[in-house]
Write a protein that holds these residues in place. Structure first.
Motif, mmCIF file in Angstrom:
data_model
loop_
_atom_site.group_PDB
_atom_site.id
_atom_site.type_symbol
_atom_site.label_atom_id
_atom_site.label_comp_id
_atom_site.label_asym_id
_atom_site.label_seq_id
_atom_site.Cartn_x
_atom_site.Cartn_y
_atom_site.Cartn_z
ATOM 1 N N LEU A 241 1.839 9.193 -8.511
ATOM 2 C CA LEU A 241 0.691 9.637 -7.723
ATOM 3 C C LEU A 241 -0.602 9.745 -8.533
ATOM 4 C CD1 LEU A 241 2.328 12.399 -5.500
ATOM 5 C CD2 LEU A 241 1.403 10.217 -4.713
ATOM 6 N N HIS A 242 -0.499 9.765 -9.831
ATOM 7 C CA HIS A 242 -1.698 9.974 -10.647
ATOM 8 C C HIS A 242 -2.805 8.953 -10.373
ATOM 9 C CE1 HIS A 242 -0.416 13.477 -12.732
ATOM 10 N NE2 HIS A 242 0.594 12.899 -13.369
ATOM 11 N N PRO A 243 -2.486 7.662 -10.178
ATOM 12 C CA PRO A 243 -3.582 6.718 -9.885
ATOM 13 C C PRO A 243 -4.318 7.012 -8.577
ATOM 14 C CG PRO A 243 -1.617 5.551 -10.591
ATOM 15 C CD PRO A 243 -1.209 6.965 -10.348
ATOM 16 N N TYR A 244 -3.697 7.801 -7.685
ATOM 17 C CA TYR A 244 -4.297 8.099 -6.390
ATOM 18 C C TYR A 244 -4.949 9.479 -6.360
ATOM 19 C CZ TYR A 244 -1.252 4.191 -5.346
ATOM 20 O OH TYR A 244 -0.631 2.969 -5.376
ATOM 21 N N GLU A 245 -4.970 10.135 -7.531
ATOM 22 C CA GLU A 245 -5.554 11.468 -7.623
ATOM 23 C C GLU A 245 -7.060 11.345 -7.835
ATOM 24 O OE1 GLU A 245 -4.768 15.652 -10.082
ATOM 25 O OE2 GLU A 245 -3.753 13.794 -10.665
ATOM 26 N N ARG A 246 -7.829 12.068 -7.041
ATOM 27 C CA ARG A 246 -9.278 12.036 -7.127
ATOM 28 C C ARG A 246 -9.777 13.049 -8.158
ATOM 29 N NH1 ARG A 246 -11.137 11.703 -0.742
ATOM 30 N NH2 ARG A 246 -10.798 9.454 -0.495
ATOM 31 N N PRO A 247 -11.037 12.940 -8.571
ATOM 32 C CA PRO A 247 -11.570 13.873 -9.568
ATOM 33 C C PRO A 247 -11.430 15.343 -9.189
ATOM 34 C CG PRO A 247 -13.057 12.014 -9.318
ATOM 35 C CD PRO A 247 -12.007 11.870 -8.251
ATOM 36 N N ASP A 248 -11.455 15.645 -7.882
ATOM 37 C CA ASP A 248 -11.324 17.043 -7.458
ATOM 38 C C ASP A 248 -9.875 17.490 -7.332
ATOM 39 O OD1 ASP A 248 -10.530 15.659 -5.221
ATOM 40 O OD2 ASP A 248 -11.971 16.579 -3.854
ATOM 41 N N GLY A 249 -8.927 16.616 -7.706
ATOM 42 C CA GLY A 249 -7.511 16.970 -7.679
ATOM 43 C C GLY A 249 -6.786 16.589 -6.414
ATOM 44 N N THR A 250 -7.524 16.203 -5.366
ATOM 45 C CA THR A 250 -6.869 15.780 -4.130
ATOM 46 C C THR A 250 -6.216 14.411 -4.313
ATOM 47 O OG1 THR A 250 -8.920 14.793 -3.304
ATOM 48 C CG2 THR A 250 -8.464 17.090 -2.698
ATOM 49 N N VAL A 251 -5.272 14.111 -3.435
ATOM 50 C CA VAL A 251 -4.546 12.831 -3.470
ATOM 51 C C VAL A 251 -4.795 12.116 -2.155
ATOM 52 C CG1 VAL A 251 -2.277 11.742 -3.633
ATOM 53 C CG2 VAL A 251 -2.787 13.766 -5.007
ATOM 54 N N TRP A 252 -5.098 10.820 -2.223
ATOM 55 C CA TRP A 252 -5.445 10.039 -1.035
ATOM 56 C C TRP A 252 -4.644 8.748 -1.037
ATOM 57 C CZ3 TRP A 252 -7.766 11.190 3.327
ATOM 58 C CH2 TRP A 252 -8.266 10.180 4.153
ATOM 59 N N LEU A 253 -3.809 8.569 0.000
ATOM 60 C CA LEU A 253 -2.936 7.403 0.106
ATOM 61 C C LEU A 253 -3.203 6.694 1.429
ATOM 62 C CD1 LEU A 253 0.387 9.136 -1.015
ATOM 63 C CD2 LEU A 253 -1.050 7.662 -2.420
ATOM 64 N N PRO A 254 -3.983 5.617 1.449
ATOM 65 C CA PRO A 254 -4.259 4.892 2.693
ATOM 66 C C PRO A 254 -3.022 4.141 3.197
ATOM 67 C CG PRO A 254 -5.875 4.383 0.975
ATOM 68 C CD PRO A 254 -4.719 5.064 0.317
ATOM 69 N N ASN A 255 -2.819 4.150 4.505
ATOM 70 C CA ASN A 255 -1.697 3.442 5.123
ATOM 71 C C ASN A 255 -2.085 2.929 6.499
ATOM 72 O OD1 ASN A 255 0.602 4.211 3.207
ATOM 73 N ND2 ASN A 255 -0.202 6.208 3.797
ATOM 74 N N ILE A 256 -1.482 1.819 6.878
ATOM 75 C CA ILE A 256 -1.595 1.298 8.240
ATOM 76 C C ILE A 256 -0.214 1.360 8.890
ATOM 77 C CG2 ILE A 256 -2.013 -0.760 9.649
ATOM 78 C CD1 ILE A 256 -4.567 0.336 8.584
ATOM 79 N N PHE A 257 -0.165 1.898 10.107
ATOM 80 C CA PHE A 257 1.067 1.889 10.889
ATOM 81 C C PHE A 257 0.900 0.930 12.068
ATOM 82 C CE2 PHE A 257 1.984 5.447 8.344
ATOM 83 C CZ PHE A 257 3.338 5.712 8.454
ATOM 84 N N ARG A 258 2.004 0.358 12.495
ATOM 85 C CA ARG A 258 1.993 -0.559 13.635
ATOM 86 C C ARG A 258 2.897 -0.007 14.726
ATOM 87 N NH1 ARG A 258 5.161 -5.323 15.222
ATOM 88 N NH2 ARG A 258 3.876 -6.619 16.583
ATOM 89 N N TYR A 259 2.463 -0.177 15.971
ATOM 90 C CA TYR A 259 3.322 0.201 17.095
ATOM 91 C C TYR A 259 3.384 -0.962 18.082
ATOM 92 C CZ TYR A 259 -0.931 1.033 19.850
ATOM 93 O OH TYR A 259 -2.119 0.878 20.517
ATOM 94 N N VAL A 260 4.481 -1.012 18.830
ATOM 95 C CA VAL A 260 4.628 -1.995 19.895
ATOM 96 C C VAL A 260 4.936 -1.258 21.192
ATOM 97 C CG1 VAL A 260 5.400 -3.842 18.366
ATOM 98 C CG2 VAL A 260 7.085 -2.388 19.468
ATOM 99 N N VAL A 261 4.402 -1.778 22.289
ATOM 100 C CA VAL A 261 4.651 -1.235 23.625
ATOM 101 C C VAL A 261 5.475 -2.242 24.400
ATOM 102 C CG1 VAL A 261 3.609 -0.386 25.755
ATOM 103 C CG2 VAL A 261 2.442 0.001 23.566
ATOM 104 N N ALA A 262 6.535 -1.773 25.013
ATOM 105 C CA ALA A 262 7.384 -2.628 25.843
ATOM 106 C C ALA A 262 7.710 -1.905 27.134
ATOM 107 C CB ALA A 262 8.655 -3.007 25.084
ATOM 108 N N ARG A 263 8.272 -2.637 28.077
ATOM 109 C CA ARG A 263 8.635 -2.058 29.374
ATOM 110 C C ARG A 263 10.098 -2.295 29.666
ATOM 111 N NH1 ARG A 263 4.659 1.379 31.580
ATOM 112 N NH2 ARG A 263 2.666 0.688 30.673
#
Length: 224
Positions: free
Chosen positions: A200-222
């Motif tokens: 996680l260290h590469p994703y740690e910001r200078p203020d100590g917070t951690v930010w992990l971008p993600n995309i989720f996918r959904y499908v709708v069916a009937r």
């Protein structure tokens, strides 16, 4: 020293830290389907029930299915109807079945409870290159949502992608939240915590917070 994770601890961490990261996904699905008063929703693997609370807030009548006792107990603390398995009978059929972490067996068992023409929504990780957490944990790539729809005999209606960043106040809470997802091997909890904190260290910001971008996918069916 960080306490050794237990089923109860990780369930509480899911409810208190991690579950809210998926709110954009839940809301996007409900917006697309125009979920509202009178709709009946059955949520598979509903965890501690946040997705159900959001649906109930729109006026829907909700029932959840959660096989893990610790998470089911937390959902019931939120005064939600959450069962250990799909209901055998439900009176009036459900209008919407959600599986935000689809398991084929549970999906097959629940489909008979959905009305003809009712919506089924499956969701999972998006493209690996757009998902920081899967890139770290290597869970085997995105789920084959379209294949699940086809094998279940559903009629596909469309799909969407939703930005769901995982943001944490500091590395410790990020470790706790991510370990609650079930993506990590907890046979040696101490080692898992140590390795995850280092990743996680590469994703740690200078203020100590951690930010992990993600995309989720959904499908709708009937249901045909």
């Amino acid at each position: 020293m960080t306490p050794t994770p237990t089923a109860v601890n990780t369930a509480r961490d899911w409810a208190e830290i991690q579950e809210r990261m998926l709110v954009p996904l839940y809301e996007a699905v409900y917006d697309r389907l125009e979920l509202g008063p009178g709709d009946r929703v059955l949520g598979l693997d509903c965890g501690a029930g946040l997705s159900l609370l959001l649906a109930a807030g729109r006026g829907a009548r909700v029932t959840g299915v959660e096989p893990r006792p610790a998470l089911r107990a937390l959902a019931r603390e939120r005064v939600l109807e959450v069962l250990s398995g799909p209901p055998e009978s439900s009176g009036r059929p459900y209008d919407l079945l959600t599986a935000f972490a689809p398991a084929p067996g549970a999906l097959a068992a629940a489909l008979p409870r959905v009305r003809r023409g009712g919506a089924v929504v499956l969701a999972g990780w998006g493209p690996p290159e757009r998902c920081t957490v899967p890139a770290m944990t290597d869970p085997g790539g995105a789920a084959d949502l379209d294949g699940l729809v086809e094998r279940a005999g559903l009629s596909p209606e469309g799909s969407g992608r939703v930005f769901c960043p995982f943001g944490y106040a500091e590395v410790g809470s990020a470790v706790r939240g991510l370990l609650s997802t079930g993506l990590y091997d907890l046979s040696d909890p101490g080692q898992a915590e140590k390795e995850l904190a280092e990743e996680l260290h590469p994703y740690e910001r200078p203020d100590g917070t951690v930010w992990l971008p993600n995309i989720f996918r959904y499908v709708v069916a009937r249901v045909a």
